[in-house]
Design a protein around this motif. Sequence first.
Motif, PDB file in Angstrom:
ATOM      1  N   PRO A 183       0.793  -1.224   0.000  1.00 29.22           N
ATOM      2  CA  PRO A 183       0.000   0.000   0.000  1.00 29.22           C
ATOM      3  C   PRO A 183       0.839   1.295   0.000  1.00 29.22           C
ATOM      4  N   ILE A 184       2.103   1.221   0.432  1.00 31.69           N
ATOM      5  CA  ILE A 184       2.931   2.420   0.355  1.00 31.69           C
ATOM      6  C   ILE A 184       3.807   2.265  -0.873  1.00 31.69           C
ATOM      7  N   PHE A 185       3.658   3.129  -1.838  1.00 27.69           N
ATOM      8  CA  PHE A 185       4.478   2.998  -3.040  1.00 27.69           C
ATOM      9  C   PHE A 185       4.723   4.364  -3.668  1.00 27.69           C
ATOM     10  N   SER A 186       5.701   4.382  -4.555  1.00 27.04           N
ATOM     11  CA  SER A 186       6.021   5.557  -5.368  1.00 27.04           C
ATOM     12  C   SER A 186       6.284   6.785  -4.483  1.00 27.04           C
ATOM     13  N   GLY A 187       6.332   7.957  -5.077  1.00 32.87           N
ATOM     14  CA  GLY A 187       6.744   9.145  -4.325  1.00 32.87           C
ATOM     15  C   GLY A 187       5.678   9.668  -3.386  1.00 32.87           C
ATOM     16  N   VAL A 188       4.689  10.318  -3.959  1.00 35.25           N
ATOM     17  CA  VAL A 188       3.581  10.848  -3.169  1.00 35.25           C
ATOM     18  C   VAL A 188       2.321  10.231  -3.746  1.00 35.25           C
ATOM     19  N   ALA A 189       1.868   9.133  -3.147  1.00 34.27           N
ATOM     20  CA  ALA A 189       0.724   8.419  -3.723  1.00 34.27           C
ATOM     21  C   ALA A 189      -0.220   7.988  -2.626  1.00 34.27           C
ATOM     22  N   GLU A 190      -1.493   7.856  -3.006  1.00 32.61           N
ATOM     23  CA  GLU A 190      -2.484   7.380  -2.054  1.00 32.61           C
ATOM     24  C   GLU A 190      -2.258   5.896  -1.778  1.00 32.61           C
ATOM     25  N   SER A 191      -2.645   5.458  -0.603  1.00 26.75           N
ATOM     26  CA  SER A 191      -2.398   4.071  -0.210  1.00 26.75           C
ATOM     27  C   SER A 191      -3.418   3.127  -0.834  1.00 26.75           C
ATOM     28  N   TYR A 212      -7.571   0.359   2.566  1.00 28.56           N
ATOM     29  CA  TYR A 212      -6.561   0.640   3.588  1.00 28.56           C
ATOM     30  C   TYR A 212      -6.901   1.962   4.277  1.00 28.56           C
ATOM     31  N   LYS A 213      -7.572   2.831   3.521  1.00 26.29           N
ATOM     32  CA  LYS A 213      -7.876   4.163   4.045  1.00 26.29           C
ATOM     33  C   LYS A 213      -9.305   4.268   4.554  1.00 26.29           C
ATOM     34  N   ASP A 286      -0.645  14.964 -13.283  1.00 24.13           N
ATOM     35  CA  ASP A 286      -0.250  13.600 -12.907  1.00 24.13           C
ATOM     36  C   ASP A 286       0.079  12.753 -14.129  1.00 24.13           C
TER      37      ASP A 286
ATOM     38  N   ARG B 121      10.144  10.470   3.265  1.00 26.20           N
ATOM     39  CA  ARG B 121       9.222   9.462   2.745  1.00 26.20           C
ATOM     40  C   ARG B 121       7.818   9.872   3.181  1.00 26.20           C
ATOM     41  N   ASP B 124       0.669   7.933   3.377  1.00 20.87           N
ATOM     42  CA  ASP B 124      -0.740   8.290   3.460  1.00 20.87           C
ATOM     43  C   ASP B 124      -1.432   7.312   4.397  1.00 20.87           C
ATOM     44  N   GLY B 126      -4.691   7.301   5.446  1.00 21.08           N
ATOM     45  CA  GLY B 126      -6.124   7.569   5.450  1.00 21.08           C
ATOM     46  C   GLY B 126      -6.487   8.990   5.093  1.00 21.08           C
ATOM     47  N   LEU B 132      -2.273  15.379   0.790  1.00 21.11           N
ATOM     48  CA  LEU B 132      -1.340  14.738  -0.126  1.00 21.11           C
ATOM     49  C   LEU B 132      -1.104  15.622  -1.346  1.00 21.11           C
ATOM     50  N   ILE B 152      12.041  14.125  -1.834  1.00 15.53           N
ATOM     51  CA  ILE B 152      11.081  13.050  -1.573  1.00 15.53           C
ATOM     52  C   ILE B 152      11.748  11.758  -2.021  1.00 15.53           C
ATOM     53  N   SER B 169      -5.778   5.537   9.679  1.00 11.35           N
ATOM     54  CA  SER B 169      -6.840   4.548   9.506  1.00 11.35           C
ATOM     55  C   SER B 169      -6.312   3.195   9.955  1.00 11.35           C
ATOM     56  N   GLN B 171      -6.511   0.169   8.972  1.00  7.62           N
ATOM     57  CA  GLN B 171      -5.918  -0.816   8.063  1.00  7.62           C
ATOM     58  C   GLN B 171      -4.587  -0.345   7.479  1.00  7.62           C
TER      59      GLN B 171
END
Lengths: 532, 253
Positions: A183-191, A212-213, A286, B121, B124, B126, B132, B152, B169, B171
Motif C-alpha cells: 500500500p505504500i508505493f512511489s513518491g507521493v501516492a495514495e495508499s 486501507y484508508k 499527474d 518518505r 498516506d 487515510g 497529499l 522526496i 486509519s 488498516q
Amino acid sequence: METLTATARVPEEYSGHIAVLQEGERSRCEIRARPGKLLELCRWVRKRGFVFVGLIVEQEPEQWILRYVFYPSGRGSDEGEPSWLHVISSQPLAQTTFPSTLEVIPGIDWHEREAEDLFDLKFEGHPKLGDFVLHDDAWQEGLAPMRKGFDARRPVGHRTADPNWRPQRIVHAAGAFAMPIGPIFSGVAESAHFILETVGEDVIRALPRFFYKHRAVEKIAEGRWPEEVLLLAERFNGISAFAHGLACAQALEAIGDIEVPARARALRAWLAELERLRHHVGLIHDICESTALTVAASQAAILEEDLLRLCGALTGHRYLFGLIACGGLSRDFKEAELKAAAERTRDILGRLTRLESNLIRTGSFLDRLEEVGIVTDKEARAYGLVGPIARASGLARDLRRLQPYLTYAQYTFDVPTESEGDGYARLRVLFAEARAAAGIIGQALTGLPEGSVRTVHVPMGAGAALGWAEAPLGAAFHWVRLDDEGRVSRYRIIPPSFVNWHAFYLAAEAFAFQDFPIILASFGLSVSENDR
Amino acid sequence: MANWVYSGLRIGVKSTHYPRVPENTPGVTPGLPMGRPLRSGEVGEVVDRCPTGALKRTAHRIVVDPRHCVHCFQCVRGTPDPLRWQEGYEWARRAPSGNHSASSTLGESLGAPFARSLHVRVVDAGDCGACLREVKQLSNPYYNLHRLGFFITPTPRQADVLLVVGPGSDQMRSALEKAYAAMPAPRRVLAVGACALTGGVFGPSFMCSDGVGSIVPVDVEVPGHPPPPLAILHGLLLIAGRAQEMPSGEMRP
C-alpha cells in the motif's frame, strides 16, 4: 399515476406494490419485488434501459431493506417516466441471505461484496465474497460494523495482522510470479495495493486491494446532526470536497423541503465548475508526470497552483472547504471579486490550451498513452462506468444533463466524448472538460441573481432522500435518512471512484509493467473517495 | 521538443523566496482563527459553534487550538461576533509530549543531524487527498523544495523523515509501523494536517486513531486542514533546525 408508463407495465408476477412519490419536479417510483422475483424484476428494469446507480442497504427494527437505485438512461424517454426508480427487496432481520443480482447487473459486484463485509449479509450466487472492506488478515470473520448494535466509537481491540496471509493467486504457470505494489508505493501516492500477476513482461492479472484508508464515514455519521455529516461529506475526499458537500446538502435540503435561494444555486454551480477545472488540471499534471515529461508536468503544476491560489484568495480555502451549507452557501461574494476570478480563469485556460497544443505534438508522450489502458464501450456500459473515464469510452453520461440540478439547464456546455477508451482519449476528455468548465464559469456570472445566499431553515424532521452531483470524477450519490429527532440514521455514499475502480483491472491487464503507472495516472481515480 | 524549451523559458522563474523573504501572495494559505480577550459580560457563544473543539473559553479569553481546526469557518461566518482571522502559515510546532507522541526522540537540538539535506518518505494513512495534494505541490516550481536540500524519496530505508498525512486509519496501521521500523536512525516523524494530529472529523473510532501519534512517535506537527505547502515547508525547516517553531500559547497576527 397511470401516466407512469414504465411502472404501469411492471408485470404483476414480479411486483404487487408500486408507490410513486413526488419530490418537487421529480418523481421517485418504488417497486417492491415479490419474494423470489428480485432477479426477474431487475432484469426487466435493465431491459428498459435504466442505469444502475447503486445498492443501499438499510437495517430497520424488524427488517432489511435493500434498495436498488436506477434512473432512466435516455433523454427523450417516455413522457411520465419516473426520474428515479427504486427496486426494493425486504426480508425479516433473521433472514440474511439475499439472491445476488450480479448476473443481471455486473456493476453491483462491489456493492454486494461491501454489504457482505459490513452488514454480514449473504448474496447467494456471488462468486467472490470476503476480504473486501475489512481485510481478512486483520479482522475476525462475522464482525458487522454497519449493523445497528455496533458501537463505532469503541475500538474493536488490538489486532495483529496475520504474517502468513497471502493474496489469492490466479495465474499458475511455469515462471509465473506476483508483483505486489503498495500500500505504500512511489513518491507521493495514495495508499492502495495492487497485485500484478505475470509470467514476464505483460501484466496478466491485476488485482487491486483497497480500503486501507477506510475511515467508516458512513458508520460514524450515524447519530450525528446533519451539519456534522455535511462536514464529513466535505472532508472524506478533499480534492472534490465541494461536489460531495453539494450532493449531501441537496439530499438534506430535499428532506427538509428547503428552498435554496436563486443566487446560491447559481454560485454553487459556478464553484463546482471551478473545482472541476482545478481537479482536471491536477490530473493532467499527474499524467505528464507519469510519463516523465517534466517540463510539461511543471507547467501543469504551475496552473494547478494558480487555480489553488485563486480559490484560496476568493473563498478563503484552497480546496473550497467550508463553503457549502445546508440551505445555500456560508458566504457571499462581491461582483467585482467574481469578475476578477473569472478573468483569471480565462487567462489560465489560455495557458492550458497552449500546454495541450504542445502535448499533442510530442510523439514520445503520445506513444505512452495511445492504445494503452483500453476500456471498450461495451465494458464501460456493462460496468456502468461514470465520469471522464466513461466518456472517453463513448458513454456520454453526465448528471448535469441527465438529472439537471442547480442552474445547469440554463448553460450551454459540451459533454465531450471520445470513442477509443485509451489513455489518450481520457487525456483529451480531461482537456475538453476543463474547457467546458471554464465556459460555464464565464456564463454563470451574467445575470447572476441578487439576494441572499442562504435560507434560514427550521430543524429537519424524519425522512430520506437522494442527493447527487456530477463530481469531477463522475456521478456522486449521497443517500441520507434522518430519524424523528432529526439525527442521521443512515448515510450512504456512492462515489464515482468506487464505480470506476471496479473496472480498473480491465485497463491494466494485457499491458506491460511499465505502462502500469501511466494507466493509473490516466484513470486518475481517487482512493480516499473509494475507501470512504 | 524545441517547443518545450521555448515555452519553459517563457514562463521564467516562479520559485518563492521563502524562507528568506515571507511569501504574501493571496491564496497561499487558508489561515487560522485567532483568539481574543472576552469582553466584559460576554459569554463567548462563538466557542460553541466550533464542531471540533478547537476553540476554548478560559476565564478571560477565547483560546484557539490550531491542532483541532478543520477550516469549517463556523467561527467567522454566519455569526454576529466573528473571530479575527490570520493569514500566516508558519504553524509547525514540536509535538506535545504526553498523549499523542508515544516517545519522541527529540533532544534539545532538533536539527543537528539534518542541517544539510533531508530525505522525506511520505505515507498516506487515510488522508482525504487534500493534504497529499499539498505535499505534491512542494515539488512544483512555485515551492521547489529541492532548492532547500529537501528530497522526496521512494523508500523508507533512505529516509530521514517520515511525513505522515491522514488520521491513521486502522488498516494502514501495520504498513505505517513497518515503514517507520525500516528507517535508519536518527529519524524524525512529521505529522501533517489536523487529521494526523488529532483524528480530525474521523477519529477516534473503531476504524481510526485519534491521530498518527498513537501509532508512531511524532516529533513535529503541522496543523491545518490541509496545511498549505508553505506550512509543510516550515515543518521540514523546523526538523532541519533551520526555522523557529510557532510560539506556544495562542496565535497572534
